[in-house]
Design a protein around this motif. Sequence first.
Motif, short mmCIF file in Angstrom:
data_model
loop_
_atom_site.label_atom_id
_atom_site.label_comp_id
_atom_site.label_asym_id
_atom_site.label_seq_id
_atom_site.Cartn_x
_atom_site.Cartn_y
_atom_site.Cartn_z
N ASN A 5 -56.13 2.61 -20.97
CA ASN A 5 -56.97 1.76 -20.11
C ASN A 5 -55.88 1.58 -18.87
O ASN A 5 -55.32 0.69 -19.01
N VAL A 6 -56.18 2.38 -17.94
CA VAL A 6 -55.05 2.69 -16.79
C VAL A 6 -55.37 1.15 -15.88
O VAL A 6 -54.01 0.92 -15.64
N LEU A 7 -56.15 0.49 -16.00
CA LEU A 7 -56.54 -0.61 -14.97
C LEU A 7 -55.65 -1.75 -15.59
O LEU A 7 -55.15 -2.81 -15.23
N GLU A 8 -55.41 -1.88 -17.21
CA GLU A 8 -54.89 -2.98 -17.88
C GLU A 8 -53.31 -2.73 -17.77
O GLU A 8 -52.57 -4.04 -17.68
N THR A 9 -52.59 -1.59 -17.48
CA THR A 9 -51.37 -1.41 -17.23
C THR A 9 -50.77 -1.09 -16.00
O THR A 9 -49.65 -1.17 -15.61
N ALA A 10 -51.64 -0.60 -15.19
CA ALA A 10 -51.23 -0.14 -13.75
C ALA A 10 -50.66 -1.35 -12.97
O ALA A 10 -51.15 -2.35 -12.84
N ARG A 11 -49.50 -1.21 -12.54
CA ARG A 11 -48.88 -2.08 -11.62
C ARG A 11 -48.88 -1.95 -9.96
O ARG A 11 -48.93 -2.85 -9.06
N HIS A 12 -49.52 -0.79 -9.72
CA HIS A 12 -49.36 -0.31 -8.38
C HIS A 12 -50.54 0.78 -8.20
O HIS A 12 -50.38 1.81 -8.80
N LEU A 30 -60.90 -4.87 -5.59
CA LEU A 30 -60.08 -4.65 -6.71
C LEU A 30 -58.73 -5.49 -6.96
O LEU A 30 -58.22 -5.95 -8.07
N ALA A 31 -58.15 -5.87 -5.83
CA ALA A 31 -57.06 -6.76 -5.92
C ALA A 31 -57.54 -8.13 -6.36
O ALA A 31 -57.05 -9.09 -7.31
N ALA A 32 -58.55 -8.59 -5.91
CA ALA A 32 -59.19 -10.08 -6.32
C ALA A 32 -59.62 -9.85 -8.09
O ALA A 32 -59.49 -10.67 -8.82
N HIS A 33 -60.11 -8.57 -8.49
CA HIS A 33 -60.74 -8.53 -9.48
C HIS A 33 -59.49 -8.41 -10.67
O HIS A 33 -59.25 -8.96 -11.85
N LEU A 34 -58.15 -7.81 -10.20
CA LEU A 34 -57.07 -7.64 -11.12
C LEU A 34 -55.87 -8.89 -10.89
O LEU A 34 -55.01 -8.70 -11.40
N ASP A 35 -56.55 -9.95 -10.03
CA ASP A 35 -55.42 -10.82 -9.72
C ASP A 35 -54.18 -10.28 -9.20
O ASP A 35 -53.16 -10.63 -9.71
N GLY A 85 -42.31 -7.05 -10.56
CA GLY A 85 -43.20 -7.34 -11.65
C GLY A 85 -44.72 -7.87 -11.18
O GLY A 85 -45.55 -8.18 -12.07
N ARG A 86 -45.03 -7.88 -9.75
CA ARG A 86 -46.19 -8.41 -9.56
C ARG A 86 -47.20 -7.06 -9.58
O ARG A 86 -46.60 -5.82 -9.55
N ARG A 87 -48.55 -7.06 -9.66
CA ARG A 87 -49.54 -6.22 -9.68
C ARG A 87 -50.01 -6.02 -7.99
O ARG A 87 -50.12 -7.13 -7.47
#
Length: 217
Positions: A5-12, A30-35, A85-87
């Motif tokens: 599940n790439v979106l759960e772990t992708a940081r960049h 997408l940034a808003a969705h992923l916080d 550490g930020r997404r």
Amino acid sequence: MPPRNVLETARHVVVEGPIGVGKTSLARRLAAHLDAQPFLEQPELNPFLTRFYQDPPRYALPTQLFFLFQRMDHLRELAQPDFFGRRVVGDYLLEKDPIFAQLTLSDDEYGLYRQIYDRLAPQAPTPDLVIYLQARPETLIARVRKRGIDVERKISDAYLTLLAERYSRFFYNYDAAPVMVVNSENLNFVDRDDDFRLLLERIEAMRGQRGYFNRGE
């Protein structure tokens, strides 16, 4: 192989594509969705851009060098401790910079540009995922004309057509990160929630280094 599940772990995550394809709008949503932290280009800060569209041969080199230095400085921020550490969701790859340089610079100017690029460009962080948005040249032209941004009024149809072709060639060979190739012809990720949800589902279902999303009407 990317995670299950790439979106759960992708940081960049990076959203890319030619002018008018909607990459910045998707990157923001997408940034808003992923916080996540939006990490967006700022073309309005380039003092040469308006003059470039009015007189490309004269202003191509300073315009391109300003963008190159701006992008290099911007990407260096990703290495700073406060970004650790930020997404992050961005709307450009540094590697795409030469696409524009090749289209706008003379041979001598491109040779100079390439020396600067090769010597000064930082080792840009490799994204965990790239979303490459495609559209037909005529669609890009229509979208650019419709949004009516002053600085874009002088962009020629021929330039947008060639830019789309060069992007396609670039991503045909790009293998530094997993890529979701999205045909955006019949998609509106800003105004249609179903389209955005379908994109998320396709990304989450990715297997291997490359996925495709093409929604026909």
